[in-house]
Design a protein around this motif. Structure first.
Motif, short mmCIF file in Angstrom:
data_model
loop_
_atom_site.label_atom_id
_atom_site.label_comp_id
_atom_site.label_asym_id
_atom_site.label_seq_id
_atom_site.Cartn_x
_atom_site.Cartn_y
_atom_site.Cartn_z
N ALA A 256 0.83 -1.21 0.00
CA ALA A 256 0.00 0.00 0.00
C ALA A 256 0.87 1.26 0.00
CB ALA A 256 -0.92 -0.01 1.22
N TRP B 140 -2.48 1.48 -5.94
CA TRP B 140 -3.32 0.37 -5.49
C TRP B 140 -2.41 -0.84 -5.36
CZ3 TRP B 140 -8.25 1.47 -4.07
CH2 TRP B 140 -8.79 2.67 -4.54
N ILE C 298 -7.32 0.13 -9.32
CA ILE C 298 -7.94 -0.83 -8.41
C ILE C 298 -8.15 -2.14 -9.17
CG2 ILE C 298 -10.30 -0.03 -8.92
CD1 ILE C 298 -10.96 -0.58 -5.97
N ASP D 56 -6.90 -5.73 -4.77
CA ASP D 56 -7.40 -4.90 -3.68
C ASP D 56 -8.65 -5.49 -3.05
OD1 ASP D 56 -5.73 -2.27 -3.96
OD2 ASP D 56 -6.32 -2.78 -6.00
N TRP E 182 -5.14 3.02 2.69
CA TRP E 182 -5.65 2.19 1.60
C TRP E 182 -7.01 1.59 1.96
CZ3 TRP E 182 -6.40 -3.07 2.45
CH2 TRP E 182 -6.80 -3.82 1.33
#
Lengths: 230, 230
Positions: A156, A161, A167, A171, A198
């Motif tokens: 992170a 991401w 993303i 994630d 995050w």
């Protein structure tokens, strides 16, 4: 409407729910107690694992990896910059590596034993293996959390991401596992500022709302569980 | 030339070697003892699992699922009727389900504990957990084999290949696991004629030859191990 067989405290189930919600799919949820080995459920998935996705033609897809690949092939591919797997094969490999890390390695080292000891065993009969948590297993799993949180913090802190600039499944898989451990109060956030920042971003997404509203019988979540600014 | 870090008794490593050979790729093999947690190896793959594929640009792909998906995306897709994953998303899901079954479920129930107790522990130091096999673990794993052989027999008896009409990753994954157990003499073939006929077909493929010639230190294979007509 398709049905997703899931358990609220199964990271793999949460991962698939997040994907479905990010892609805007409606699914009926059916809660399954995996330790019951229900006959009809084993017919759907002989491996007995969660989640299982049953589409409108009653075809079953078993397990998070298989469902997520299927959703990428049939939907993700049309989502352009909202796609949760990359176009480039090496970037895809990195996303899959992290998804596996959080849903298989962290699951084996930390999440599965903690959920079993602290939640499932409360609801299992003695025949099924229910009873008081095993303090040795709790201790080992808790000491494993630290390594995983270090790795998460490193990821992170060094990338926008976890798997790169956008993303991705990586994630969602990590956040699915972390959210279960956070429910149980097992995450020490004071030590992990970049992971915390995050996770705040993930938690604030509309797809996360249903998970934060969820409660399991007999175990109250830690006070900051649903708090976006924890 | 790309390098594959592997162990001869790791079904996931054998699975990837079979794919590479079926697709006609040359790879340098580097044997890794996974219990040693070698520093340079953990830099390649922090999860410490086998196999790891390092391409000519020194990019690492970690684990059988990730390598096999990458090989499908970069090579398989051009192989037409020799492709080892299907075109149809549901058919792909079935192939992946079986691959997972043999490389993860059967691995956890049977292969990993048997290989650890019977092979790895002979080579590990006492500090690493080496020593005599644990008879309770042997007993449990052996009783689990029966269920898996039943399932394999059912698949082999009801379909031309395990996942359908064509040979696929599902067959290579199953044969990789079975070949390790067969080396150890753990498979009772007299009880499983359709599985035996299927395994004979697999064993006769040129891609299988290197596996049948392989030997590990301290453990002689069962006499029919390399026999095509066993």
């Amino acid at each position: 409407m398709p049905t997703l067989y899931h358990h609220p405290m199964s990271p793999a189930s949460r991962f698939v729910r997040l994907i479905l919600s990010e892609y805007g799919y409606q699914t009926e949820l059916s809660e399954e107690q995996p330790w019951e080995n229900r006959r009809d459920f084993l017919t759907l998935n002989p491996a007995g694992t969660l989640p299982v996705y049953v589409d409108d033609s009653m075809r079953a897809l078993c397990g998070a990896t298989i469902i997520s690949e299927y959703l990428d092939e049939t939907s993700g591919i049309m989502k352009r910059d909202r796609r949760l797997l990359a176009e480039d094969p090496f970037q895809r490999a990195e996303i899959r590596r992290l998804t596996e890390w959080f849903l298989q390695k962290m699951e084996a080292d930390v999440t599965r034993p903690l959920v079993r000891e602290r939640i499932f065993k409360l609801q299992m009969t003695p025949d099924q293996g229910g009873g008081a948590p095993d303090s040795k297993i709790l201790r080992t799993s808790r000491s494993n959390i630290r390594q995983h949180m270090k790795y998460l913090s490193w990821l992170a802190g060094s990338r926008p991401w976890l798997a790169g600039d956008r993303i991705s499944y990586g994630d969602l898989a990590a956040a699915a596992a972390i959210s279960v451990l956070d429910y149980l109060g097992e995450i020490d956030w004071s030590d992990a500022p970049s992971a915390k920042e995050w996770y705040q971003r993930l938690k604030s997404r509309p797809s996360f709302r249903p998970l934060l509203a969820e409660r399991v019988r007999g175990v109250t979540p830690v006070s900051h569980y649903a708090d976006l600014d924890f």
